[in-house]
Scaffold this active site. Sequence first.
Site, PDB file in Angstrom:
ATOM      1  N   HIS A 157      17.134  10.761  12.087  1.00 11.94           N
ATOM      2  CA  HIS A 157      17.833  10.011  13.134  1.00 11.94           C
ATOM      3  C   HIS A 157      17.823   8.517  12.830  1.00 11.94           C
ATOM      4  O   HIS A 157      18.870   7.848  12.936  1.00 11.94           O
ATOM      5  CB  HIS A 157      17.167  10.259  14.493  1.00 11.94           C
ATOM      6  CG  HIS A 157      17.672   9.349  15.586  1.00 11.94           C
ATOM      7  ND1 HIS A 157      18.785   9.641  16.331  1.00 11.94           N
ATOM      8  CD2 HIS A 157      17.216   8.141  16.035  1.00 11.94           C
ATOM      9  CE1 HIS A 157      18.997   8.658  17.197  1.00 11.94           C
ATOM     10  NE2 HIS A 157      18.060   7.734  17.038  1.00 11.94           N
ATOM     11  N   GLU A 158      16.663   7.985  12.460  1.00 12.61           N
ATOM     12  CA  GLU A 158      16.586   6.550  12.157  1.00 12.61           C
ATOM     13  C   GLU A 158      17.435   6.199  10.944  1.00 12.61           C
ATOM     14  O   GLU A 158      18.036   5.119  10.893  1.00 12.61           O
ATOM     15  CB  GLU A 158      15.133   6.134  11.942  1.00 12.61           C
ATOM     16  CG  GLU A 158      14.239   6.311  13.168  1.00 12.61           C
ATOM     17  CD  GLU A 158      14.782   5.656  14.419  1.00 12.61           C
ATOM     18  OE1 GLU A 158      15.516   4.659  14.305  1.00 12.61           O
ATOM     19  OE2 GLU A 158      14.472   6.149  15.517  1.00 12.61           O
TER      20      GLU A 158
ATOM     21  N   HIS B 107      21.015   5.467  11.707  1.00 13.42           N
ATOM     22  CA  HIS B 107      21.356   4.075  12.026  1.00 13.42           C
ATOM     23  C   HIS B 107      21.644   3.283  10.751  1.00 13.42           C
ATOM     24  O   HIS B 107      22.518   2.405  10.751  1.00 13.42           O
ATOM     25  CB  HIS B 107      20.210   3.413  12.785  1.00 13.42           C
ATOM     26  CG  HIS B 107      20.019   3.945  14.186  1.00 13.42           C
ATOM     27  ND1 HIS B 107      21.049   4.034  15.087  1.00 13.42           N
ATOM     28  CD2 HIS B 107      18.915   4.426  14.822  1.00 13.42           C
ATOM     29  CE1 HIS B 107      20.595   4.523  16.234  1.00 13.42           C
ATOM     30  NE2 HIS B 107      19.300   4.773  16.100  1.00 13.42           N
TER      31      HIS B 107
ATOM     32  N   HIS C 136      25.030   1.304   9.845  1.00 14.00           N
ATOM     33  CA  HIS C 136      25.037  -0.079   9.367  1.00 14.00           C
ATOM     34  C   HIS C 136      25.899  -0.207   8.113  1.00 14.00           C
ATOM     35  O   HIS C 136      26.724  -1.126   7.998  1.00 14.00           O
ATOM     36  CB  HIS C 136      23.607  -0.528   9.080  1.00 14.00           C
ATOM     37  CG  HIS C 136      23.483  -2.002   8.846  1.00 14.00           C
ATOM     38  ND1 HIS C 136      22.333  -2.587   8.363  1.00 14.00           N
ATOM     39  CD2 HIS C 136      24.363  -3.026   9.006  1.00 14.00           C
ATOM     40  CE1 HIS C 136      22.518  -3.884   8.246  1.00 14.00           C
ATOM     41  NE2 HIS C 136      23.731  -4.183   8.626  1.00 14.00           N
TER      42      HIS C 136
END
Length: 228
Positions: A96-97, A100, A104
Amino acid sequence: MAFSWILMIVIFGLSAFVSWRLRSKFNEYSQIGLSNGMSGAEVAQKMLNDNGIYDVRVVSVEGMLTDHYNPEEKTVNLSADVYYGRSVAAAAVASHECGHAVQHKLAYGPLKLRSAMVPVLTVSSRYLQWVLLAGILLLNTTPLPLAIGVALFALTTLFSFVTLPVEFDASRRALAWVQTTGVVNQREYGFAKDALWWAAMTYVVAALGSLATLLYYASLLMGGRRSD
């Protein structure tokens, strides 16, 4: 105003329940070992590499459920339980992280908007509570301070709602990747999806809580104006 208080109490109860449920799910899925034996750090590094991201570091940070992606430093920050863990929960959070980080790289619109709001919110958050306090104390004299406080709090609420698509999209990317790459099997996929759903609900409740608080202060402002 009574409605605002009731709404805030309901949201507070929901927040407590969702937080408890998230921790319960995380603890449960932390006990289920990942069939491929990968650690959260290894899962994160693989997802970054598979998406052509080589300038982001995966690092371990202190705390529980403190995992986050830092776009300025370009780091995927994983709590020790996730970084070293070889469980379904660790794989879900780590991917999940990294979702991100993929956002980006692709200049995902909502993430860009949220990042652009951070500097303004950092400054306003330093003074928000004092402006609101002054607004309440001076409401019978002038509504201006409270009006400013409501406007500043509206930015905070907007930020909370902008965060929702960012978090849901990161989970979507994570789940699609762990499934297509075979990082998790079918049974583990269901667990990972459940864990990320409860994580997303914490952001939903936070956004609703912020909205309820905004409505409360707005009702104070409107009440004060009507009394003039």
